[in-house]
Design a protein around this motif. Structure first.
Motif, PDB file in Angstrom:
ATOM      1  N   ASP A 160      47.491   7.718  72.787  1.00  0.00           N
ATOM      2  CA  ASP A 160      46.889   7.126  73.981  1.00  0.00           C
ATOM      3  C   ASP A 160      47.699   7.640  75.171  1.00  0.00           C
ATOM      4  OD1 ASP A 160      46.049   5.710  76.136  1.00  0.00           O
ATOM      5  OD2 ASP A 160      46.294   3.726  75.233  1.00  0.00           O
TER       6      ASP A 160
ATOM      7  N   SER B 214      38.751  18.352  86.467  1.00  0.00           N
ATOM      8  CA  SER B 214      38.400  17.409  87.522  1.00  0.00           C
ATOM      9  C   SER B 214      36.898  17.138  87.440  1.00  0.00           C
ATOM     10  CB  SER B 214      38.835  17.982  88.881  1.00  0.00           C
ATOM     11  OG  SER B 214      38.507  17.090  89.922  1.00  0.00           O
ATOM     12  N   SER B 215      36.226  17.049  88.568  1.00  0.00           N
ATOM     13  CA  SER B 215      34.801  16.676  88.519  1.00  0.00           C
ATOM     14  C   SER B 215      34.135  16.923  89.860  1.00  0.00           C
ATOM     15  CB  SER B 215      34.694  15.185  88.180  1.00  0.00           C
ATOM     16  OG  SER B 215      33.367  14.720  88.375  1.00  0.00           O
TER      17      SER B 215
ATOM     18  N   ARG C 208      35.983  14.959  70.969  1.00  0.00           N
ATOM     19  CA  ARG C 208      34.530  15.105  71.196  1.00  0.00           C
ATOM     20  C   ARG C 208      34.315  15.716  72.593  1.00  0.00           C
ATOM     21  NH1 ARG C 208      35.433   9.310  71.935  1.00  0.00           N
ATOM     22  NH2 ARG C 208      35.191   8.882  74.160  1.00  0.00           N
ATOM     23  N   GLY C 209      33.061  15.944  72.909  1.00  0.00           N
ATOM     24  CA  GLY C 209      32.672  16.329  74.268  1.00  0.00           C
ATOM     25  C   GLY C 209      33.268  17.652  74.735  1.00  0.00           C
ATOM     26  N   ILE C 210      33.599  17.689  76.014  1.00  0.00           N
ATOM     27  CA  ILE C 210      34.081  18.920  76.654  1.00  0.00           C
ATOM     28  C   ILE C 210      35.381  19.408  76.015  1.00  0.00           C
ATOM     29  CG2 ILE C 210      35.045  19.802  78.831  1.00  0.00           C
ATOM     30  CD1 ILE C 210      32.977  17.977  80.295  1.00  0.00           C
TER      31      ILE C 210
ATOM     32  N   LYS D 159      40.084  12.026  90.256  1.00  0.00           N
ATOM     33  CA  LYS D 159      39.676  13.436  90.156  1.00  0.00           C
ATOM     34  C   LYS D 159      40.046  14.201  91.428  1.00  0.00           C
ATOM     35  CE  LYS D 159      37.835  13.599  86.034  1.00  0.00           C
ATOM     36  NZ  LYS D 159      38.628  14.198  84.950  1.00  0.00           N
TER      37      LYS D 159
ATOM     38  N   TYR E  40      37.551   6.687  89.558  1.00  0.00           N
ATOM     39  CA  TYR E  40      37.264   8.003  88.965  1.00  0.00           C
ATOM     40  C   TYR E  40      37.314   9.086  90.041  1.00  0.00           C
ATOM     41  CZ  TYR E  40      34.850  11.520  86.110  1.00  0.00           C
ATOM     42  OH  TYR E  40      34.519  12.664  85.408  1.00  0.00           O
TER      43      TYR E  40
ATOM     44  N   GLY F 188      39.904  11.444  79.327  1.00  0.00           N
ATOM     45  CA  GLY F 188      39.657  10.399  80.313  1.00  0.00           C
ATOM     46  C   GLY F 188      38.339   9.679  80.112  1.00  0.00           C
TER      47      GLY F 188
ATOM     48  N   GLY G  22      42.013  14.983  74.894  1.00  0.00           N
ATOM     49  CA  GLY G  22      40.630  14.479  74.820  1.00  0.00           C
ATOM     50  C   GLY G  22      39.737  15.426  74.043  1.00  0.00           C
ATOM     51  N   SER G  23      40.263  15.953  72.921  1.00  0.00           N
ATOM     52  CA  SER G  23      39.537  17.017  72.210  1.00  0.00           C
ATOM     53  C   SER G  23      38.840  16.544  70.942  1.00  0.00           C
ATOM     54  CB  SER G  23      40.489  18.178  71.919  1.00  0.00           C
ATOM     55  OG  SER G  23      41.800  17.714  71.655  1.00  0.00           O
TER      56      SER G  23
ATOM     57  N   ILE H 242      45.025   7.556  83.013  1.00  0.00           N
ATOM     58  CA  ILE H 242      44.644   8.599  82.063  1.00  0.00           C
ATOM     59  C   ILE H 242      44.326   9.920  82.767  1.00  0.00           C
ATOM     60  CG2 ILE H 242      42.258   7.693  81.830  1.00  0.00           C
ATOM     61  CD1 ILE H 242      44.338   9.671  79.223  1.00  0.00           C
TER      62      ILE H 242
ATOM     63  N   ARG I  29      29.477  11.640  75.521  1.00  0.00           N
ATOM     64  CA  ARG I  29      29.407  10.172  75.487  1.00  0.00           C
ATOM     65  C   ARG I  29      29.655   9.582  76.869  1.00  0.00           C
ATOM     66  NH1 ARG I  29      33.211   6.967  71.465  1.00  0.00           N
ATOM     67  NH2 ARG I  29      32.249   8.483  70.056  1.00  0.00           N
TER      68      ARG I  29
ATOM     69  N   GLY J 186      29.693  19.367  86.921  1.00  0.00           N
ATOM     70  CA  GLY J 186      28.680  18.384  87.307  1.00  0.00           C
ATOM     71  C   GLY J 186      28.298  17.600  86.058  1.00  0.00           C
TER      72      GLY J 186
HETATM   73  N1  LIG Z   1      30.489  14.698  81.067  1.00  0.00           N
HETATM   74  C1  LIG Z   1      30.455  14.899  82.349  1.00  0.00           C
HETATM   75  O1  LIG Z   1      29.390  14.837  82.964  1.00  0.00           O
HETATM   76  C2  LIG Z   1      31.705  15.242  83.103  1.00  0.00           C
HETATM   77  C3  LIG Z   1      31.577  15.745  84.398  1.00  0.00           C
HETATM   78  C4  LIG Z   1      32.736  16.053  85.117  1.00  0.00           C
HETATM   79  C5  LIG Z   1      33.969  15.891  84.544  1.00  0.00           C
HETATM   80  N2  LIG Z   1      34.059  15.400  83.262  1.00  0.00           N
HETATM   81  C6  LIG Z   1      35.409  15.223  82.709  1.00  0.00           C
HETATM   82  O2  LIG Z   1      35.514  15.924  81.495  1.00  0.00           O
HETATM   83  C7  LIG Z   1      36.493  15.286  80.663  1.00  0.00           C
HETATM   84  C8  LIG Z   1      35.919  15.064  79.284  1.00  0.00           C
HETATM   85  O3  LIG Z   1      34.815  14.169  79.398  1.00  0.00           O
HETATM   86  P1  LIG Z   1      33.583  14.175  78.383  1.00  0.00           P
HETATM   87  O4  LIG Z   1      32.361  14.138  79.195  1.00  0.00           O
HETATM   88  O5  LIG Z   1      33.765  15.221  77.346  1.00  0.00           O
HETATM   89  O6  LIG Z   1      33.754  12.698  77.765  1.00  0.00           O
HETATM   90  P2  LIG Z   1      33.920  12.159  76.269  1.00  0.00           P
HETATM   91  O7  LIG Z   1      32.986  12.836  75.362  1.00  0.00           O
HETATM   92  O8  LIG Z   1      33.879  10.692  76.398  1.00  0.00           O
HETATM   93  O9  LIG Z   1      35.401  12.650  75.877  1.00  0.00           O
HETATM   94  C9  LIG Z   1      36.551  12.099  76.445  1.00  0.00           C
HETATM   95  C10 LIG Z   1      37.733  12.445  75.562  1.00  0.00           C
HETATM   96  O10 LIG Z   1      38.926  11.893  76.158  1.00  0.00           O
HETATM   97  C11 LIG Z   1      39.593  11.081  75.182  1.00  0.00           C
HETATM   98  N3  LIG Z   1      40.330  10.003  75.836  1.00  0.00           N
HETATM   99  C12 LIG Z   1      39.840   9.071  76.684  1.00  0.00           C
HETATM  100  N4  LIG Z   1      40.801   8.210  77.042  1.00  0.00           N
HETATM  101  C13 LIG Z   1      41.936   8.611  76.413  1.00  0.00           C
HETATM  102  C14 LIG Z   1      43.269   8.132  76.378  1.00  0.00           C
HETATM  103  N5  LIG Z   1      43.658   7.026  77.042  1.00  0.00           N
HETATM  104  N6  LIG Z   1      44.184   8.806  75.634  1.00  0.00           N
HETATM  105  C15 LIG Z   1      43.828   9.902  74.943  1.00  0.00           C
HETATM  106  N7  LIG Z   1      42.580  10.406  74.927  1.00  0.00           N
HETATM  107  C16 LIG Z   1      41.643   9.764  75.652  1.00  0.00           C
HETATM  108  C17 LIG Z   1      38.454  10.582  74.300  1.00  0.00           C
HETATM  109  O11 LIG Z   1      38.873  10.190  73.019  1.00  0.00           O
HETATM  110  P3  LIG Z   1      39.223   8.663  72.613  1.00  0.00           P
HETATM  111  O12 LIG Z   1      38.246   7.772  73.308  1.00  0.00           O
HETATM  112  O13 LIG Z   1      39.133   8.696  71.155  1.00  0.00           O
HETATM  113  O14 LIG Z   1      40.627   8.473  73.087  1.00  0.00           O
HETATM  114  C18 LIG Z   1      37.607  11.839  74.184  1.00  0.00           C
HETATM  115  O15 LIG Z   1      38.130  12.713  73.198  1.00  0.00           O
HETATM  116  C19 LIG Z   1      36.893  14.002  81.387  1.00  0.00           C
HETATM  117  O16 LIG Z   1      38.070  14.203  82.118  1.00  0.00           O
HETATM  118  C20 LIG Z   1      35.735  13.781  82.351  1.00  0.00           C
HETATM  119  O17 LIG Z   1      36.105  13.042  83.461  1.00  0.00           O
HETATM  120  C21 LIG Z   1      32.964  15.084  82.534  1.00  0.00           C
END
Ligand SMILES: NC(=O)c1ccc[n+]([C@@H]2O[C@H](COP(=O)([O-])OP(=O)(O)OC[C@H]3O[C@@H](n4cnc5c(N)ncnc54)[C@H](OP(=O)(O)O)[C@@H]3O)[C@@H](O)[C@H]2O)c1
Length: 260
Positions: A62, A141-142, A15-17, A159, A155, A91, A12-13, A113, A192, A186
């Protein structure tokens, strides 16, 4: 540099985290294998790293598909010869829906996922880590694993399941040189996933997005969101020798929300 000679597979690299983790790990000397489904995001994240002189490569996958998990682990080894760090980060949140209306297929997709892919990738990297008597696995996790929010049962279950997987991995691998930990962020509101979640929740609650966010952030001790950079720094700590005696743990990066 904290990760010299390491090869990190960060899911999941694009974008985002995950992108922030890949970037920091590369800056700290690791070769980084990036993966996600969206090729353009993946390409842009990888190019940014290679342009800066870091070692990075990417492959579209995927990870809800078993064969794609195998493909990405093989691609990382083909590119860099080994995997010394696995970060299970990919995820999506899934539907915002009460349990009685939650679609089964969506429940399965969220579990696939976050939990099943993390299990599969862990299964794929452990043998080579055991053979080297070293390795690190980090599961993202979360706060949702430890708190009680409505309308995101899959979710939260995924997690929380990930924390169980983390502890089991740690128990099995600790005497074989491997550490496994989890991070519980958090609200990281710049991503996104978080923004889409906020918008949908606000709609469901009948308030503006600003009101929804303000209310949520107010429930945290620090009263503010976390950043991808803050999560990446904690990931670096847990994946480097700086945390050499830490395994089986989950660390909350939530500005003060969960206390266990
Ligand atoms: N943002 C928050 O507030 C938050 C808080 C707690 C935990 N988290 C966790 O942090 C992690 C990253 O989240 P984020 O906030 O950075 O979200 P994000 O910006 O939506 O990034 C999610 C990444 O996961 C990839 N992904 C999703 N489904 C996939 C699949 N089936 N196969 C391969 N790649 C997949 C996405 O790329 P594609 O869509 O291109 O596949 C994207 O690169 C997640 O596990 C999320 O649950 C986030």
């Amino acid at each position: 540099m904290l990760l010299q000679d390491h090869v990190a597979l960060v899911t999941g690299s694009g974008r985002g985290i995950g992108r922030a983790i890949a970037q920091l790990f590369a800056q700290e000397g690791a070769a980084v294998m990036l993966t996600a489904r969206s090729e353009s995001e993946l390409r842009s994240a990888t190019d940014e790293l290679t342009r800066a002189g870091h070692r990075a490569a990417c492959a579209v996958a995927d990870l809800s598909q078993e064969a794609e998990c195998r493909k990405i682990a093989a691609a990382a080894r083909a590119q860099f010869g080994k995997i010394t760090i696995l970060v299970n980060n990919a995820g999506h949140y899934g539907p915002i829906s009460p349990i009685e209306e939650y679609p089964l297929a969506e429940f399965d997709a969220v579990l696939n996922i976050h939990l099943r892919a993390s299990f599969l990738l862990t299964q794929l990297v452990l043998p080579e880590m055991y053979a080297r008597n070293s390795g690190v696995i980090l599961n993202i996790s979360s706060l949702s694993a430890k708190s009680a929010f409505p309308w995101g049962c899959a979710y939260a279950a995924a997690k929380a399941g990930l924390l169980g997987l983390t502890r089991t991995t740690a128990a099995e691998s600790a005497r074989k040189g491997v550490r496994a930990n989890a991070l519980c962020p958090g609200p990281v509101t710049e991503t996104r996933m978080s923004q889409e979640l906020g918008a949908t929740l606000a709609k469901r609650m009948g308030v503006s997005e600003e009101e929804q966010l303000k209310g949520f952030l107010n429930s945290l001790l620090q009263g503010r969101a976390q950043t991808t950079a803050e999560i990446a720094r904690a990931a670096l700590f847990l994946c480097s020798d700086q945390s050499s005696a830490i395994t089986g743990q989950s660390i909350n990066i939530d500005g003060g929300a969960a206390f266990f």
